[in-house]
Write a protein that holds these residues in place. Structure first.
Motif, mmCIF file in Angstrom:
data_model
loop_
_atom_site.group_PDB
_atom_site.id
_atom_site.type_symbol
_atom_site.label_atom_id
_atom_site.label_comp_id
_atom_site.label_asym_id
_atom_site.label_seq_id
_atom_site.Cartn_x
_atom_site.Cartn_y
_atom_site.Cartn_z
ATOM 1 N N LEU A 151 -1.610 14.449 -12.156
ATOM 2 C CA LEU A 151 -0.853 13.304 -11.656
ATOM 3 C C LEU A 151 0.538 13.707 -11.184
ATOM 4 C CD1 LEU A 151 -1.808 10.537 -14.262
ATOM 5 C CD2 LEU A 151 -2.505 10.676 -11.865
ATOM 6 N N VAL A 152 1.191 14.529 -11.986
ATOM 7 C CA VAL A 152 2.530 14.978 -11.595
ATOM 8 C C VAL A 152 2.477 15.802 -10.319
ATOM 9 C CG1 VAL A 152 4.493 16.409 -12.282
ATOM 10 C CG2 VAL A 152 3.407 14.895 -13.955
ATOM 11 N N TYR A 153 1.473 16.675 -10.246
ATOM 12 C CA TYR A 153 1.345 17.511 -9.044
ATOM 13 C C TYR A 153 1.047 16.645 -7.822
ATOM 14 C CZ TYR A 153 -0.050 21.559 -6.246
ATOM 15 O OH TYR A 153 -0.128 22.517 -5.274
ATOM 16 N N THR A 154 0.203 15.629 -8.014
ATOM 17 C CA THR A 154 -0.100 14.712 -6.907
ATOM 18 C C THR A 154 1.147 13.953 -6.470
ATOM 19 O OG1 THR A 154 -2.350 14.452 -7.744
ATOM 20 C CG2 THR A 154 -1.566 12.791 -6.198
ATOM 21 N N ARG A 155 1.971 13.529 -7.433
ATOM 22 C CA ARG A 155 3.206 12.835 -7.076
ATOM 23 C C ARG A 155 4.140 13.747 -6.280
ATOM 24 N NH1 ARG A 155 4.321 11.147 -11.723
ATOM 25 N NH2 ARG A 155 5.814 12.721 -12.384
ATOM 26 N N GLU A 156 4.157 15.003 -6.665
ATOM 27 C CA GLU A 156 4.971 15.952 -5.916
ATOM 28 C C GLU A 156 4.460 16.095 -4.478
ATOM 29 O OE1 GLU A 156 7.701 17.349 -6.819
ATOM 30 O OE2 GLU A 156 7.674 16.470 -8.834
ATOM 31 N N ILE A 157 3.144 16.068 -4.337
ATOM 32 C CA ILE A 157 2.565 16.153 -2.984
ATOM 33 C C ILE A 157 2.970 14.927 -2.162
ATOM 34 C CG2 ILE A 157 0.400 16.178 -1.697
ATOM 35 C CD1 ILE A 157 -0.827 17.781 -3.968
ATOM 36 N N MET A 158 2.945 13.758 -2.815
ATOM 37 C CA MET A 158 3.359 12.540 -2.108
ATOM 38 C C MET A 158 4.817 12.635 -1.659
ATOM 39 S SD MET A 158 1.532 9.699 -4.581
ATOM 40 C CE MET A 158 2.281 8.345 -3.683
ATOM 41 N N LYS A 166 -10.051 10.922 -7.564
ATOM 42 C CA LYS A 166 -10.409 10.855 -6.141
ATOM 43 C C LYS A 166 -9.848 9.595 -5.484
ATOM 44 C CE LYS A 166 -14.617 13.623 -6.561
ATOM 45 N NZ LYS A 166 -16.083 13.641 -6.448
ATOM 46 N N THR A 167 -9.826 8.482 -6.248
ATOM 47 C CA THR A 167 -9.254 7.251 -5.700
ATOM 48 C C THR A 167 -7.777 7.439 -5.381
ATOM 49 O OG1 THR A 167 -10.815 5.937 -7.006
ATOM 50 C CG2 THR A 167 -8.868 4.804 -6.166
ATOM 51 N N ILE A 168 -7.070 8.110 -6.298
ATOM 52 C CA ILE A 168 -5.645 8.365 -6.072
ATOM 53 C C ILE A 168 -5.457 9.319 -4.894
ATOM 54 C CG2 ILE A 168 -3.563 9.315 -7.110
ATOM 55 C CD1 ILE A 168 -4.622 8.407 -9.823
ATOM 56 N N GLN A 169 -6.318 10.347 -4.820
ATOM 57 C CA GLN A 169 -6.185 11.332 -3.745
ATOM 58 C C GLN A 169 -6.459 10.708 -2.380
ATOM 59 O OE1 GLN A 169 -8.930 14.259 -5.064
ATOM 60 N NE2 GLN A 169 -7.553 15.075 -6.634
ATOM 61 N N ASN A 170 -7.400 9.780 -2.321
ATOM 62 C CA ASN A 170 -7.688 9.127 -1.042
ATOM 63 C C ASN A 170 -6.465 8.430 -0.482
ATOM 64 O OD1 ASN A 170 -10.324 9.954 -1.016
ATOM 65 N ND2 ASN A 170 -11.099 8.108 -2.021
ATOM 66 N N TYR A 171 -5.625 7.911 -1.373
ATOM 67 C CA TYR A 171 -4.402 7.250 -0.919
ATOM 68 C C TYR A 171 -3.296 8.263 -0.649
ATOM 69 C CZ TYR A 171 -0.036 4.650 -1.222
ATOM 70 O OH TYR A 171 1.201 4.158 -0.985
ATOM 71 N N VAL A 172 -3.179 9.240 -1.557
ATOM 72 C CA VAL A 172 -2.076 10.198 -1.433
ATOM 73 C C VAL A 172 -2.251 11.098 -0.220
ATOM 74 C CG1 VAL A 172 -0.965 12.163 -2.536
ATOM 75 C CG2 VAL A 172 -1.546 10.154 -3.885
ATOM 76 N N LEU A 173 -3.471 11.521 0.032
ATOM 77 C CA LEU A 173 -3.710 12.519 1.060
ATOM 78 C C LEU A 173 -4.096 11.919 2.406
ATOM 79 C CD1 LEU A 173 -5.678 15.127 -1.081
ATOM 80 C CD2 LEU A 173 -3.235 15.026 -0.599
ATOM 81 N N ALA A 174 -4.040 10.615 2.521
ATOM 82 C CA ALA A 174 -4.340 10.001 3.822
ATOM 83 C C ALA A 174 -3.273 10.377 4.848
ATOM 84 C CB ALA A 174 -4.423 8.484 3.679
ATOM 85 N N GLU A 175 -3.655 10.454 6.108
ATOM 86 C CA GLU A 175 -2.698 10.777 7.155
ATOM 87 C C GLU A 175 -1.619 9.697 7.220
ATOM 88 O OE1 GLU A 175 -4.616 11.480 10.821
ATOM 89 O OE2 GLU A 175 -5.997 12.998 10.014
ATOM 90 N N PRO A 176 -0.417 10.099 7.638
ATOM 91 C CA PRO A 176 0.709 9.142 7.657
ATOM 92 C C PRO A 176 0.352 7.903 8.459
ATOM 93 C CG PRO A 176 1.488 11.363 8.052
ATOM 94 C CD PRO A 176 0.009 11.452 8.071
ATOM 95 N N GLY A 177 0.606 6.748 7.834
ATOM 96 C CA GLY A 177 0.396 5.486 8.520
ATOM 97 C C GLY A 177 -1.015 4.951 8.445
ATOM 98 N N LYS A 178 -1.976 5.730 7.927
ATOM 99 C CA LYS A 178 -3.374 5.296 7.901
ATOM 100 C C LYS A 178 -3.826 4.785 6.538
ATOM 101 C CE LYS A 178 -5.116 8.048 11.748
ATOM 102 N NZ LYS A 178 -6.169 8.983 12.202
ATOM 103 N N ALA A 179 -2.965 4.906 5.557
ATOM 104 C CA ALA A 179 -3.317 4.397 4.227
ATOM 105 C C ALA A 179 -3.181 2.883 4.204
ATOM 106 C CB ALA A 179 -2.425 5.025 3.164
ATOM 107 N N SER A 180 -4.244 2.185 3.851
ATOM 108 C CA SER A 180 -4.243 0.726 3.834
ATOM 109 C C SER A 180 -3.684 0.197 2.511
ATOM 110 C CB SER A 180 -5.664 0.210 4.033
ATOM 111 O OG SER A 180 -6.472 0.595 2.936
ATOM 112 N N GLU A 181 -3.375 -1.105 2.536
ATOM 113 C CA GLU A 181 -2.899 -1.728 1.305
ATOM 114 C C GLU A 181 -3.974 -1.697 0.225
ATOM 115 O OE1 GLU A 181 -1.492 -5.610 2.026
ATOM 116 O OE2 GLU A 181 0.142 -5.013 3.368
#
Length: 497
Positions: A208-215, A276-291
């Protein structure tokens, strides 16, 4: 402090190493305890063989002496039949006894001296019988009155008592050691489970921490000059590689730590899905992540992760309950029995009264048919046996008809009696008749709470009382559980049961 890739890899490797060490510790400890239990079992078997050989020789020697004295008192040759039949068996019985007892007792007992006593006793009996046969009965009786034979028999009886006492002591010690093995296994399992929980928790926290850093890194990329396309592509490649590392790490955790705790590792799959649910949001291309993606990622972080960890803790608690169930049966096998006179009818009436309200609620009825005298047995064990069988009858009654219970006790040949509990409940399929007595095994539709230890406990109690239990049943029509027990528990040698 930000988590670098190298630090993330080191943390992942450390968590995996800790998990591996915990797994090896559990496997090693379990193997060692199994080897130890096997050794104890072998020793107990040897002592039981030695005890049986001792009892057989003692009985044969006593029968020969009784036959001799009967002949001397009555001059009736019929009294010599047991003597002539048993005297030839004493030497082989002694040989078997010496071969089993000597290695176990070592220097504590002089087996050769015991052989001398038996030989002298047999010679003394042979002389008296020969004198009586030749009409010199007074000389034979005078020889008996010298108490030479009694002293030899007393010496033999002392040896028998010492050997039986040693065998019983070793049996008790073996059972105590087996119980400590189960306690050690429980501790190893709980400690190993706690370590694995810490490993899983640490792994999730690191991810989680590493994913937050990626965000945060992605936000920095978006803030950069749009013209720096090459840098954006480079960062994108880094993110993809990091994603692959996270997925590979999650796979290692959910796969390699599964063996010792299958249930626990089953729920770590939930953690993988949540990641995977978190990664789908974090790693989505800029502007393409939905609400919706953001909502699902938040829900996963706030609810799904804690729920999965709760399931893991619940599974560990479940394992502890199963180990406690085994210990319960083990301890029951070591509980000292207290034989006392019991009125079977009164005991059954009292036990039945404890569930009478449940029977009445279902418009059911119960009948008693008792035709046995007062028995001598362990009251607590009997009440637990009957109570378990009655509880099962009520618990697994048929939904389409009122419950009908019949408790029957009748005397059987050989100073034994049977106690049966008959119902018209669901019944048990033929292939499951023996399975229902196995620990943690249940038959039929599992719509009632339970762990499958009740009938296993009943069988343990029944056998400790010198009896056994069986079932006859037809699926959909009802079952009859029959317990066969001795009328007097004091006639049963528990160590041989």
């Amino acid at each position: 402090m930000p988590i670098s890739r190298a630090r993330f890899m080191r943390s992942s490797a450390l968590f995996l190493l800790i998990g591996l060490v915990a797994l090896l510790a559990i496997v090693g400890a379990t193997f060692w305890l199994a080897q130890r239990s096997e050794g104890i079992s072998d020793t107990l078997t040897q002592w039981r063989i030695a005890r049986a050989a001792t009892v057989n020789l003692r009985n044969s020697l006593q029968l020969v002496e009784t036959s001799q004295r009967g002949f001397l008192l009555t001059d009736d040759a019929q009294y010599l039949e047991p003597y002539e039949r048993e005297v030839g068996r004493i030497a082989p019985l002694y040989g078997r006894l010496a071969a089993t007892v000597q290695p176990l007792l070592g220097d504590r007992v002089d087996v050769s001296r015991f052989e001398t006593a038996i030989t002298a006793k047999l010679e003394e009996m042979a002389r008296t019988i020969e004198l009586a046969r030749t009409g010199r009965k007074d000389e034979a009786i005078a020889l008996v009155r010298t108490n030479e034979g009694k002293e030899l028999m007393d010496e033999a009886q002392a040896f028998f008592a010492q050997t039986i006492e040693a065998a019983d002591a070793q049996s008790l010690q073996g059972l105590t050691t087996q119980a400590s093995n189960f306690s050690a296994l429980r501790i190893v399992t709980l400690v190993g489970g706690a370590v694995i929980l810490l490993v899983v928790g640490g792994s999730v926290w690191t991810a989680l921490v590493y994913t937050r850093e990626i965000m945060q890194a992605r936000g920095e990329v978006e803030a950069l000059n749009v013209g720096l396309e090459s840098r954006i592509q480079e960062r994108t490649q880094d993110l993809l590689r990091a994603n692959e590392e996270v997925q590979r790490f999650a796979y290692i955790v959910t796969h390699d730590l599964r063996a010792p705790l299958v249930n626990i590792m089953g729920f770590t799959a939930e953690l993988d899905t949540t990641m995977k649910t978190i990664q789908n949001y974090v790693l989505a291309e800029p502007g393409k992540a939905s609400e919706n993606d953001a909502k699902e990622a938040k829900l996963a972080a706030q609810e799904d992760l804690p729920e999965a960890i709760g399931f893991i803790r619940s599974s560990t608690k479940k394992m502890d309950g199963l180990i406690n169930a085994i210990l319960k049966i083990s301890r029951e096998g070591r509980r000292p029995l207290k034989p006392e006179p019991i009125d079977v009818k009164s005991m059954l009436e009292n036990t039945l009264a404890s569930i009478q309200h449940q029977i009445i609620e279902d418009d059911g009825e119960a009948t008693l048919d008792v035709a046995v005298p007062r028995i001598v047995s362990d009251r607590m064990s009997l009440e637990q046996i009957v109570g378990n069988l009655l509880d099962n009858a009520v618990k697994y009654s048929a939904k389409d008809r009122p419950l009908r219970l019949r408790l029957k006790a009748e005397r059987k040949p050989g100073n034994r009696f049977t106690l049966s509990v008959e119902d018209n409940g669901r019944g048990i399929a033929e292939q499951d008749h023996e399975r229902v007595f196995d620990l943690f095994r249940r038959a039929g539709t599992q719509d009632k709470a339970g762990e499958g230890i009740g009938l296993a406990h009943v069988r343990t109690l029944t056998r400790s009382l010198g009896g056994d239990i069986s079932v006859t049943s037809e699926f959909g029509r009802g079952s009859t559980f029959t317990v066969e027990l001795p009328l007097d528990l004091r006639t049963v040698v528990r160590s041989e049961v």
